[in-house]
Scaffold this motif. Sequence first.
Motif, PDB file in Angstrom:
ATOM      1  N   MET A 165       2.223  16.217  41.956  1.00 41.81           N
ATOM      2  CA  MET A 165       2.125  17.031  43.163  1.00 41.81           C
ATOM      3  C   MET A 165       2.614  18.453  42.899  1.00 41.81           C
ATOM      4  O   MET A 165       2.039  19.426  43.420  1.00 41.81           O
ATOM      5  N   CYS A 212       0.378  21.792  43.421  1.00 32.70           N
ATOM      6  CA  CYS A 212       0.792  22.788  44.414  1.00 32.70           C
ATOM      7  C   CYS A 212       1.224  24.118  43.797  1.00 32.70           C
ATOM      8  O   CYS A 212       1.558  25.054  44.544  1.00 32.70           O
ATOM      9  N   LEU A 237       3.961  26.272  49.651  1.00 38.30           N
ATOM     10  CA  LEU A 237       3.988  24.810  49.628  1.00 38.30           C
ATOM     11  C   LEU A 237       4.802  24.311  48.439  1.00 38.30           C
ATOM     12  O   LEU A 237       5.584  23.358  48.566  1.00 38.30           O
ATOM     13  N   TYR A 238       4.650  24.973  47.292  1.00 38.48           N
ATOM     14  CA  TYR A 238       5.403  24.563  46.106  1.00 38.48           C
ATOM     15  C   TYR A 238       6.908  24.704  46.340  1.00 38.48           C
ATOM     16  O   TYR A 238       7.689  23.844  45.915  1.00 38.48           O
TER      17      TYR A 238
END
Length: 263
Positions: free
Chosen positions: A217, A221, A227-228
């Motif tokens: 993930m 991302c 978001l990261y």
Amino acid sequence: MKHDPQLQQMRDDWIGRQREHGNQPRAVLMKGLHPLINETIDRWHRQVMRSAFAGEMGAASGRPSLDVGCGYGRLADEAHRCGMSSVVGLDFTQQFCVDFQRHHGPAVCGGLSNLPFRDAAFGSAYSVTALMYLPVEEAQRALQELDRCLVAGSRVLLLEPCREFNSLVRMVLRKKRNETLSRPGFSLTEMRDTLPPATWRRTAAGSSRWMTALLPMLVACARFPTLYALLGKLALRLDRPAPGACGLHGKFSMYRWAVYQKT
């Protein structure tokens, strides 16, 4: 000294990485990962260091601390924040030693398995992703040398890649199979038996199991910084060392670590 082609090749590889990436985490961590992920790994390493040396009132008996495989000094500033007033770097690449001296203090260019220091010269030490560049037998000699150079009461942090995880990655990713710069890391058993129990007591241990589980993930991302950032913070929170944690869990983690106190 006998010329070692493999050692020279490793030095050349490090010089090339430093020229390409500069004095940044990516220069000394996982070059195949996005810079944001290496920055998260760097923050986790610092998190473990703070836990390892919590309550440390400087080095034992006022002696300096040793940064094993110091590189350009990625973690030296964190060592100072942990209360180590004097840090000496050790690396086998001359340019890294020069950069360490420029910003952090004295550094010596030498090998890990034959430390150029007197007995009981240091009061604490940390080796973060340094032993991974040695065969297991030579890494054991390096730890014997570290034992020799540390005074009674010293605390030492060892943080290295997990052999089980790296072996799986090398099996799945063909381009990793012939990688020569680093070794596959250390197995759970090898990490347990690092320093002689007659003179060393393990006080804490752990791994990066959640960051490893979230790695797919994190990779996905990395193109979306906002978001990261949220996902990276979650990984760091889940892998935060618990007080007194002493389990080398996470067999298929990227990294595992252990803290030892010399009796």
